[in-house]
Motif scaffolding. Structure first.
Motif, PDB file in Angstrom:
ATOM      1  N   VAL A 137      -8.342   9.230   4.003  1.00 42.30           N
ATOM      2  CA  VAL A 137      -7.498  10.322   4.491  1.00 42.30           C
ATOM      3  C   VAL A 137      -7.175  10.049   5.955  1.00 42.30           C
ATOM      4  CG1 VAL A 137      -7.314  12.824   4.812  1.00 42.30           C
ATOM      5  CG2 VAL A 137      -8.638  11.902   2.900  1.00 42.30           C
ATOM      6  N   VAL A 138      -5.917  10.239   6.333  1.00 35.61           N
ATOM      7  CA  VAL A 138      -5.512   9.899   7.697  1.00 35.61           C
ATOM      8  C   VAL A 138      -5.078  11.102   8.528  1.00 35.61           C
ATOM      9  CG1 VAL A 138      -4.857   7.554   7.051  1.00 35.61           C
ATOM     10  CG2 VAL A 138      -3.127   9.357   6.999  1.00 35.61           C
ATOM     11  N   THR A 175      -1.801  20.514   4.103  1.00 40.11           N
ATOM     12  CA  THR A 175      -1.520  19.247   3.425  1.00 40.11           C
ATOM     13  C   THR A 175      -2.315  18.107   4.051  1.00 40.11           C
ATOM     14  OG1 THR A 175       0.712  19.929   2.782  1.00 40.11           O
ATOM     15  CG2 THR A 175       0.282  17.566   2.878  1.00 40.11           C
ATOM     16  N   TRP A 176      -3.063  17.416   3.222  1.00 41.85           N
ATOM     17  CA  TRP A 176      -3.736  16.202   3.693  1.00 41.85           C
ATOM     18  C   TRP A 176      -2.904  14.985   3.272  1.00 41.85           C
ATOM     19  CZ3 TRP A 176      -4.497  13.396  -0.645  1.00 41.85           C
ATOM     20  CH2 TRP A 176      -4.696  14.086  -1.850  1.00 41.85           C
ATOM     21  N   THR A 177      -2.998  13.937   4.049  1.00 47.17           N
ATOM     22  CA  THR A 177      -2.258  12.703   3.802  1.00 47.17           C
ATOM     23  C   THR A 177      -3.230  11.533   3.829  1.00 47.17           C
ATOM     24  OG1 THR A 177      -0.289  13.619   4.871  1.00 47.17           O
ATOM     25  CG2 THR A 177      -0.371  11.230   4.594  1.00 47.17           C
ATOM     26  N   GLY A 178      -3.069  10.595   2.895  1.00 44.86           N
ATOM     27  CA  GLY A 178      -3.966   9.451   2.851  1.00 44.86           C
ATOM     28  C   GLY A 178      -3.252   8.187   2.398  1.00 44.86           C
ATOM     29  N   LEU A 179      -3.952   7.080   2.477  1.00 42.20           N
ATOM     30  CA  LEU A 179      -3.402   5.775   2.115  1.00 42.20           C
ATOM     31  C   LEU A 179      -4.168   5.199   0.926  1.00 42.20           C
ATOM     32  CD1 LEU A 179      -2.970   4.196   5.671  1.00 42.20           C
ATOM     33  CD2 LEU A 179      -1.256   5.377   4.292  1.00 42.20           C
ATOM     34  N   PHE A 180      -3.469   4.407   0.127  1.00 42.11           N
ATOM     35  CA  PHE A 180      -4.083   3.835  -1.070  1.00 42.11           C
ATOM     36  C   PHE A 180      -3.423   2.510  -1.412  1.00 42.11           C
ATOM     37  CE2 PHE A 180      -0.619   6.596  -2.281  1.00 42.11           C
ATOM     38  CZ  PHE A 180       0.067   5.895  -3.258  1.00 42.11           C
ATOM     39  N   ALA A 181      -4.097   1.759  -2.267  1.00 37.31           N
ATOM     40  CA  ALA A 181      -3.602   0.465  -2.758  1.00 37.31           C
ATOM     41  C   ALA A 181      -3.620   0.493  -4.283  1.00 37.31           C
ATOM     42  CB  ALA A 181      -4.489  -0.667  -2.239  1.00 37.31           C
ATOM     43  N   ILE A 227       0.855  -1.175   0.000  1.00 31.66           N
ATOM     44  CA  ILE A 227       0.000   0.000   0.000  1.00 31.66           C
ATOM     45  C   ILE A 227       0.897   1.232   0.000  1.00 31.66           C
ATOM     46  CG2 ILE A 227      -1.890  -1.189   1.155  1.00 31.66           C
ATOM     47  CD1 ILE A 227      -1.095   0.194   3.766  1.00 31.66           C
ATOM     48  N   GLY A 228       0.321   2.374  -0.257  1.00 28.80           N
ATOM     49  CA  GLY A 228       1.139   3.581  -0.330  1.00 28.80           C
ATOM     50  C   GLY A 228       0.571   4.708   0.504  1.00 28.80           C
ATOM     51  N   LEU A 229       1.448   5.636   0.809  1.00 30.40           N
ATOM     52  CA  LEU A 229       1.053   6.873   1.474  1.00 30.40           C
ATOM     53  C   LEU A 229       1.253   8.010   0.481  1.00 30.40           C
ATOM     54  CD1 LEU A 229       1.690   8.073   5.045  1.00 30.40           C
ATOM     55  CD2 LEU A 229       2.523   9.503   3.166  1.00 30.40           C
ATOM     56  N   GLY A 230       0.256   8.853   0.346  1.00 28.79           N
ATOM     57  CA  GLY A 230       0.355   9.990  -0.551  1.00 28.79           C
ATOM     58  C   GLY A 230      -0.231  11.221   0.089  1.00 28.79           C
ATOM     59  N   HIS A 231      -0.018  12.366  -0.538  1.00 30.16           N
ATOM     60  CA  HIS A 231      -0.571  13.596   0.025  1.00 30.16           C
ATOM     61  C   HIS A 231      -0.906  14.600  -1.064  1.00 30.16           C
ATOM     62  CE1 HIS A 231       3.294  15.342  -0.723  1.00 30.16           C
ATOM     63  NE2 HIS A 231       3.866  15.092   0.442  1.00 30.16           N
ATOM     64  N   THR A 232      -1.196  15.809  -0.640  1.00 28.66           N
ATOM     65  CA  THR A 232      -1.606  16.872  -1.553  1.00 28.66           C
ATOM     66  C   THR A 232      -0.659  17.005  -2.736  1.00 28.66           C
ATOM     67  OG1 THR A 232      -2.398  18.039   0.418  1.00 28.66           O
ATOM     68  CG2 THR A 232      -2.301  19.293  -1.646  1.00 28.66           C
ATOM     69  N   GLY A 233       0.639  16.887  -2.468  1.00 32.75           N
ATOM     70  CA  GLY A 233       1.620  17.033  -3.527  1.00 32.75           C
ATOM     71  C   GLY A 233       1.627  15.881  -4.497  1.00 32.75           C
TER      72      GLY A 233
END
Length: 307
Positions: free
Chosen positions: A101-102, A231-237, A70-76
């Motif tokens: 969103v975490v 900046t928001w941070t979230g997780l994805f697959a 899985i990955g962590l991503g954000h606004t950027g």
């Protein structure tokens, strides 16, 4: 036919698309520990820096869609990068299955401790005089530190010379050493250095002051209300990850965010857990799409031209 084994059978890898030491890394590690408790298997951080987060994000896109990467991503990496990097190797709208969103955290302008300005008004005067002689570091094109700088310096019409790094650790070390003037990173990244006086914090890009750095004025208070960069941070697959696995991962994310210890640790680094309506997979999918358009508009108005 034998029954399928329950998921997960083995550790899960969470790809953080930046070097260790910054806000993304800290957020990922806090969430990984919280999810591990729920899943009964370790969630292991893999730092894959480079290209403003695009390298690590592509690593998740190309992974086997079995839930173990899985990955962590954000606004950027999941929004502004679409405008900043026309040849982005992933499409945030179609290439991922979002888990939620975490955290959210405001960005901050900070400079070396001996920089000849003590507030934002004085800094703007120096920046408008020095312009390209001013040096500001960031973690690569499309990173939160990059787009925040683009927004800020576009507003004051004094573009500096940008110095890209592979991660926040290298950036802040060079600021502390006086090799460059400053950066525009997340409060969660630089709170410790600002609290200890190793760097000088000038303004928080939000409407409210940060509880972590309560003495630092907001952009509204400093006279630049347009400078809003949270900046928001979230997780994805990866796309095509089976729904039953996504459901398990999503429930683990939700349970981790409901853990008071996770909430406390995120607050310590200046991050805030979103409310229930802003957390889940559907909310993140909607947020990513909206933020791609919002940052395209912001960057275009700031006069940004991709290389």
């Amino acid at each position: 036919m034998a029954d399928a084994q329950p998921f997960p059978e083995r550790p899960i890898t969470m790809v953080v698309p930046f070097a260790a030491g910054g806000a993304a890394d800290a957020t990922g590690r806090i969430l990984a520990e919280g999810m591990s408790k729920v899943l009964g298997k370790a969630v292991i951080i893999e730092n894959v820096g480079g290209a403003g987060g695009a390298t690590g994000t592509a690593r998740v896109k190309n992974a086997r869609p079995d839930g173990y990467t899985i990955g962590l991503g954000h606004t950027g990496t999941l929004a502004a990068a679409v405008t900043v990097m026309p040849k982005l190797p992933h499409n945030p709208k179609t290439d991922f299955a979002y888990l939620g969103v975490v955290a959210t955290t405001p960005n901050i302008i900070f400079v070396r401790k001996d920089f000849p300005a003590n507030d934002l008004k004085e800094f703007i005067a120096v920046a408008q005089q020095k312009k390209e002689q001013l040096t500001f570091g960031h973690s690569g094109n499309g990173a939160a530190s990059h787009i925040t700088c683009l927004l800020f310096f576009g507003l004051i019409k004094a573009p500096p010379t940008y110095v890209p790094y592979r991660g926040f650790g290298q950036t802040v070390n060079d600021i502390i050493a006086g090799k460059i003037d400053g950066s525009c990173d997340l409060v969660a990244s630089v709170a410790g250095q600002a609290q200890s006086g190793l760097v000088k914090a000038l303004v928080v890009a939000s409407k409210d002051r940060s509880p972590t750095l309560p003495d630092v004025p907001t952009a509204v208070e400093a006279g630049i209300p347009e400078f809003q960069a949270e900046t928001w941070t979230g997780l994805f697959a990866p796309r095509n990850t089976p729904k039953p696995i996504l459901d398990i991962l999503g429930k683990a994310v939700a349970a981790a965010l409901n853990d008071p210890e996770v909430d406390k640790r995120l607050a310590t680094i200046g991050a805030r857990v979103p409310d229930a309506d802003g957390r889940g997979a559907a909310a993140m999918q909607k947020l990513v799409a909206a933020e791609i358009d919002r940052w395209a508009d912001i960057l275009n108005k700031a006069g940004f031209k991709p290389d």
